[in-house]
Design an enzyme around this catalytic site. Structure first.
Site, short mmCIF file in Angstrom:
data_model
loop_
_atom_site.label_atom_id
_atom_site.label_comp_id
_atom_site.label_asym_id
_atom_site.label_seq_id
_atom_site.Cartn_x
_atom_site.Cartn_y
_atom_site.Cartn_z
N LEU A 149 -14.33 9.28 -10.13
CA LEU A 149 -12.96 8.78 -10.02
C LEU A 149 -12.93 7.27 -9.82
O LEU A 149 -13.72 6.73 -9.05
CB LEU A 149 -12.29 9.45 -8.80
CG LEU A 149 -10.91 8.91 -8.41
CD1 LEU A 149 -9.85 9.34 -9.42
CD2 LEU A 149 -10.52 9.40 -7.00
N ASP A 166 5.79 6.76 -0.51
CA ASP A 166 6.99 6.34 0.22
C ASP A 166 7.39 7.38 1.26
O ASP A 166 7.21 8.58 1.04
CB ASP A 166 8.13 6.12 -0.79
CG ASP A 166 9.27 5.30 -0.20
OD1 ASP A 166 9.11 4.76 0.92
OD2 ASP A 166 10.33 5.22 -0.85
N HIS A 180 2.59 5.45 9.25
CA HIS A 180 1.61 4.81 8.35
C HIS A 180 0.21 5.39 8.57
O HIS A 180 -0.53 5.62 7.62
CB HIS A 180 1.59 3.30 8.56
CG HIS A 180 2.88 2.63 8.16
ND1 HIS A 180 3.51 2.90 6.97
CD2 HIS A 180 3.67 1.72 8.80
CE1 HIS A 180 4.62 2.18 6.89
NE2 HIS A 180 4.74 1.46 7.99
#
Ligand code: FPP
Length: 230
Positions: free
Chosen positions: A121, A10, A27
């Site tokens: 991962l 955020d 962004h």
């Protein structure tokens, strides 16, 4: 090390605003921060990293911002997946498939197929994801199984619900990090976060660095997890 870390990324908009830049640039910088988070998780030996990239509620944003976000994700998948594959990263996408164009769905599907057998991962990208929508989906799946006589109402259990979520093959998150100082869960992993440690950081997502990730882990390690026991 927590086995599964989930992040609500955020603050992209506020980062851009604070610098007098368009939100879109926030962004774009956010994608770079996501890459740093993936690198940290790989190097730290974290098993699962979930990133909340686009929520079902994000469709309420202006059209140009939506297309910017979708474009960034498309570009991230298209440009980074080969490298992620070479790093033994398994990519999983969770979220609704409605509203997405067939070519984007194919891109997401191909990234998952290419990396399916990787053992490093697991990078979970929550895309077009909403936890309430996920629970509605799971409820429909289970209602069908009950209606067909496969399971009885009395036998319905927590395990049935867990197995019907998009995350059926993913352990619950040990820690959820939210950046930007906001302290909310915002329709993210509502079922799965029952015992997650929530860590709120005052850094805006585009500024998120390895040391912020490490601070969150340090905070996690100070917590005493009792899972309802004593
Ligand atoms: C929140 O910032 C962030 C989002 C809604 C999108 C997150 C997306 C990215 C970081 C890029 C794509 C990710 C990947 C995995 C490639 P905000 O716009 O709500 O910020 P604000 O609250 O300051 O306005």
């Amino acid at each position: 090390m927590p086995a599964h870390v989930a992040i609500i990324m955020d603050g992209n908009g506020r980062w851009a605003k604070s610098k007098g830049l368009p939100r879109q640039l926030g962004h774009a910088k956010g994608v770079e921060a996501a890459r740093r988070a993936v690198r940290f998780a790989r190097e730290a030996g974290i098993g699962y990293l979930t990133l909340y990239a686009f929520s079902c509620e994000n469709w309420r944003r202006p059209e140009d911002e939506i297309s910017e976000l979708l474009g960034l994700l498309r570009h991230f998948i298209a440009s980074d997946v080969k490298e992620l594959h070479s790093q033994n990263v398994r990519v999983r996408i969770i979220g609704e498939t409605t509203n997405l164009t067939p070519d984007l769905l194919t891109l997401l599907e191909n990234a998952q197929i290419l990396t399916a057998t990787n053992t490093g991962l697991t990078l979970v990208i929550a895309f077009n994801y909403g936890a309430r929508q996920e629970l509605v989906h799971a409820t429909k799946v289970l209602a069908q199984r009950v209606a067909s006589g496969e399971i009885s109402i009395e036998d319905l259990s927590e395990a049935h619900i867990s197995q019907s979520l998009y995350t059926s093959d993913i352990p619950d998150p040990d820690m959820i990090i939210r950046t930007s100082g906001e302290q909310r869960i915002s329709n993210f992993l509502l079922w799965q976060s029952a015992y997650s440690e929530l860590v709120y950081l005052d850094v805006l997502w585009p500024d998120f660095q390895a040391n912020d990730f490490q601070s969150a882990i340090d905070l996690f390690n100070l917590r005493e997890r009792r899972f309802g026991g004593i």
